[in-house]
Design a protein around this motif. Structure first.
Motif, PDB file in Angstrom:
ATOM      1  N   TRP A  68       0.843  -1.201   0.000  1.00 40.04           N
ATOM      2  CA  TRP A  68       0.000   0.000   0.000  1.00 40.04           C
ATOM      3  C   TRP A  68       0.877   1.250   0.000  1.00 40.04           C
ATOM      4  O   TRP A  68       1.738   1.406   0.869  1.00 40.04           O
ATOM      5  N   LYS A  69       0.646   2.134  -0.980  1.00 34.23           N
ATOM      6  CA  LYS A  69       1.502   3.316  -1.144  1.00 34.23           C
ATOM      7  C   LYS A  69       0.681   4.552  -1.493  1.00 34.23           C
ATOM      8  O   LYS A  69      -0.153   4.494  -2.399  1.00 34.23           O
ATOM      9  N   PRO A  70       0.894   5.670  -0.816  1.00 40.99           N
ATOM     10  CA  PRO A  70       0.234   6.914  -1.215  1.00 40.99           C
ATOM     11  C   PRO A  70       0.763   7.426  -2.556  1.00 40.99           C
ATOM     12  O   PRO A  70       1.942   7.250  -2.877  1.00 40.99           O
ATOM     13  N   ILE A  71      -0.123   8.030  -3.320  1.00 38.44           N
ATOM     14  CA  ILE A  71       0.264   8.706  -4.558  1.00 38.44           C
ATOM     15  C   ILE A  71       0.194  10.224  -4.373  1.00 38.44           C
ATOM     16  O   ILE A  71       1.028  10.974  -4.867  1.00 38.44           O
ATOM     17  N   HIS A  72      -0.814  10.668  -3.630  1.00 43.04           N
ATOM     18  CA  HIS A  72      -1.048  12.092  -3.388  1.00 43.04           C
ATOM     19  C   HIS A  72      -1.824  12.243  -2.097  1.00 43.04           C
ATOM     20  O   HIS A  72      -2.692  11.423  -1.812  1.00 43.04           O
ATOM     21  N   PRO A  73      -1.504  13.246  -1.287  1.00 44.32           N
ATOM     22  CA  PRO A  73      -0.416  14.222  -1.394  1.00 44.32           C
ATOM     23  C   PRO A  73       0.919  13.616  -0.968  1.00 44.32           C
ATOM     24  O   PRO A  73       0.998  12.422  -0.722  1.00 44.32           O
ATOM     25  N   PHE A  90       0.457   4.494  10.451  1.00 44.12           N
ATOM     26  CA  PHE A  90       1.645   5.329  10.322  1.00 44.12           C
ATOM     27  C   PHE A  90       1.203   6.731   9.892  1.00 44.12           C
ATOM     28  O   PHE A  90       0.880   6.950   8.717  1.00 44.12           O
ATOM     29  N   PRO A  91       1.160   7.679  10.826  1.00 45.21           N
ATOM     30  CA  PRO A  91       0.729   9.034  10.461  1.00 45.21           C
ATOM     31  C   PRO A  91       1.699   9.681   9.481  1.00 45.21           C
ATOM     32  O   PRO A  91       2.905   9.429   9.517  1.00 45.21           O
ATOM     33  N   PHE A  92       1.145  10.496   8.601  1.00 40.43           N
ATOM     34  CA  PHE A  92       1.927  11.251   7.622  1.00 40.43           C
ATOM     35  C   PHE A  92       2.779  10.327   6.749  1.00 40.43           C
ATOM     36  O   PHE A  92       3.930  10.641   6.433  1.00 40.43           O
ATOM     37  N   GLN A  93       2.206   9.191   6.370  1.00 41.60           N
ATOM     38  CA  GLN A  93       2.923   8.308   5.449  1.00 41.60           C
ATOM     39  C   GLN A  93       3.174   9.050   4.148  1.00 41.60           C
ATOM     40  O   GLN A  93       2.271   9.640   3.553  1.00 41.60           O
ATOM     41  N   SER A  94       4.415   9.022   3.693  1.00 39.73           N
ATOM     42  CA  SER A  94       4.811   9.794   2.516  1.00 39.73           C
ATOM     43  C   SER A  94       4.798   8.913   1.273  1.00 39.73           C
ATOM     44  O   SER A  94       4.712   7.683   1.352  1.00 39.73           O
ATOM     45  N   THR A  95       4.918   9.549   0.124  1.00 38.52           N
ATOM     46  CA  THR A  95       4.867   8.829  -1.145  1.00 38.52           C
ATOM     47  C   THR A  95       6.113   7.980  -1.400  1.00 38.52           C
ATOM     48  O   THR A  95       6.130   7.192  -2.343  1.00 38.52           O
ATOM     49  N   GLU A 148      -8.295  21.402   9.056  1.00 42.20           N
ATOM     50  CA  GLU A 148      -9.229  21.675   7.963  1.00 42.20           C
ATOM     51  C   GLU A 148      -8.443  22.001   6.691  1.00 42.20           C
ATOM     52  O   GLU A 148      -7.391  22.631   6.738  1.00 42.20           O
ATOM     53  N   GLY A 149      -8.979  21.575   5.554  1.00 42.50           N
ATOM     54  CA  GLY A 149      -8.322  21.836   4.285  1.00 42.50           C
ATOM     55  C   GLY A 149      -7.292  20.787   3.916  1.00 42.50           C
ATOM     56  O   GLY A 149      -6.616  20.916   2.882  1.00 42.50           O
ATOM     57  N   THR A 150      -7.157  19.742   4.741  1.00 44.09           N
ATOM     58  CA  THR A 150      -6.216  18.666   4.417  1.00 44.09           C
ATOM     59  C   THR A 150      -6.603  17.999   3.108  1.00 44.09           C
ATOM     60  O   THR A 150      -7.763  17.672   2.882  1.00 44.09           O
ATOM     61  N   GLU A 151      -5.608  17.792   2.238  1.00 41.94           N
ATOM     62  CA  GLU A 151      -5.888  17.154   0.950  1.00 41.94           C
ATOM     63  C   GLU A 151      -6.234  15.685   1.153  1.00 41.94           C
ATOM     64  O   GLU A 151      -5.654  15.011   2.008  1.00 41.94           O
ATOM     65  N   GLU A 152      -7.174  15.208   0.354  1.00 41.20           N
ATOM     66  CA  GLU A 152      -7.606  13.824   0.481  1.00 41.20           C
ATOM     67  C   GLU A 152      -6.601  12.877  -0.166  1.00 41.20           C
ATOM     68  O   GLU A 152      -5.996  13.184  -1.183  1.00 41.20           O
ATOM     69  N   ARG A 153      -6.493  11.711   0.434  1.00 43.59           N
ATOM     70  CA  ARG A 153      -5.519  10.738  -0.001  1.00 43.59           C
ATOM     71  C   ARG A 153      -5.944  10.010  -1.278  1.00 43.59           C
ATOM     72  O   ARG A 153      -7.067   9.566  -1.424  1.00 43.59           O
TER      73      ARG A 153
END
Length: 323
Positions: free
Chosen positions: A215-220, A273-278, A307-312
């Motif tokens: 599992w890997k974030p693409i954005h943000p 894992f909070p703030f998992q990066s790309t 508030e205003g956090t970009e969606e994953r």
């Protein structure tokens, strides 16, 4: 600064319930404006954005239909920051976070590698396989089976699976055999996960024993909202899973999967894992042969985010290991 998430309400399956879910995948081809009228919610509210509600018929162990709408079975859980709390080794908890040397320059995360020899995702596979080999040095063969983008706007992208703890596959092989004897495999092109799980791909090059989730974030660049939370595999018991019979209709054919619903157990230890990066990849266990060792999981709406956090938007894959 607050990264532990306490008293979060997750929607568990009622104990003893057997879920029958019928899904038309043709809906995924519709534009978002049309999906609003069907299965998707595409508004700005982060608590509902791009979540899919399925019409599910739920029965108890005697085959009686359960009124699931009135038995949502919401239960509070605590989700610990796995960067601060030690959950032990990968082979103890079932999951780990792998830090890549750098982010991978891939624009097409959607094209499956088995459909296109030149698929960009093969670049990711080549980078990940040495890391997997370190986790499982005795693995003889690796087979990448599946990749899908969640939270994106592509035609075949799927919504994020939010607030619903689950196992992608039921862990009981006897139940799986009964399920496929009844429903068949349906449309199951190689690499077919159902065949893998049934042991039909075993040969002199190895026996299938482990299915990993990747599992890997693409954005943000760093994910705050809708991260993936997992149950420590040591705390998950056989009685914590229920039968989740999934039937995906393609119009011209169907796909049948025996998934696992999750019953609430206060002994479960949840982590994320909070703030998992790309450039960080979460690896966990989807299935283990001959023993119960898997990480039930779900995404969740992290109310600690500003508030205003970009969606994953993320990509998820499965990797079969042969020994």
């Amino acid at each position: 600064d607050e990264t532990d998430v306490n008293h979060y309400q997750m929607k568990f399956s009622p104990a003893g319930a057997v879920t029958e879910v019928h899904i038309s995948l043709l809906v995924t081809l519709m534009p978002c404006s049309v999906k609003k009228f069907f299965l998707f919610a595409c508004g700005k509210d982060r608590t509902v954005t791009k979540k899919k509600e399925y019409a599910a018929e739920v029965t108890d162990e005697n085959g009686n239909i359960v009124d699931y709408a009135h038995q949502r079975n919401f239960k509070p859980i605590n989700i610990a920051d796995a960067r601060k709390r030690d959950f032990g080794d990968f082979h103890e908890s079932g999951f780990t976070l792998i830090k890549l040397d750098e982010d991978i320059d891939i624009t097409d995360w959607r094209t499956p590698s088995h459909q296109n020899e030149g698929a960009e995702i093969r670049k990711f596979h080549r980078i990940m396989e040495p890391h997997i080999k370190k986790l499982y040095p005795d693995a003889k063969r690796m087979v990448w089976t599946y990749n899908v983008v969640r939270g994106g706007d592509g035609a075949l992208d799927q919504p994020r699976a939010v607030d619903g703890p689950h196992l992608d596959f039921h862990q009981n092989d006897t139940e799986r055999t009964k399920f496929h004897d009844k429903h068949g495999l349906g449309l199951c092109q190689d690499p077919c996960e159902a065949r893998l799980l049934l042991g039909q791909n075993n040969d002199d090059q190895g026996e299938f024993k482990v299915l990993l989730g990747v599992w890997k974030p693409i954005h943000p660049k760093k994910v705050c909202d809708f991260p993936l939370a997992l149950v420590d595999a040591r705390t998950f018991q056989p009685e914590d899973q229920g039968l989740n019979n999934l039937h995906f209709s393609l119009g011209f054919a169907s796909v049948h999967i025996l998934g696992g619903s999750v019953h609430h157990n206060p002994g479960h230890q949840w982590a994320y894992f909070p703030f998992q990066s790309t450039d960080e990849v979460l690896v966990f266990h989807q299935y283990s042969k001959d023993r119960l060792f898997a990480n039930a999981h779900s995404s969740f709406h992290n109310k600690n985010c500003p508030e205003g956090t970009e969606e994953r938007v993320s990509v998820e894959m499965r990797l079969a290991l042969f020994f």
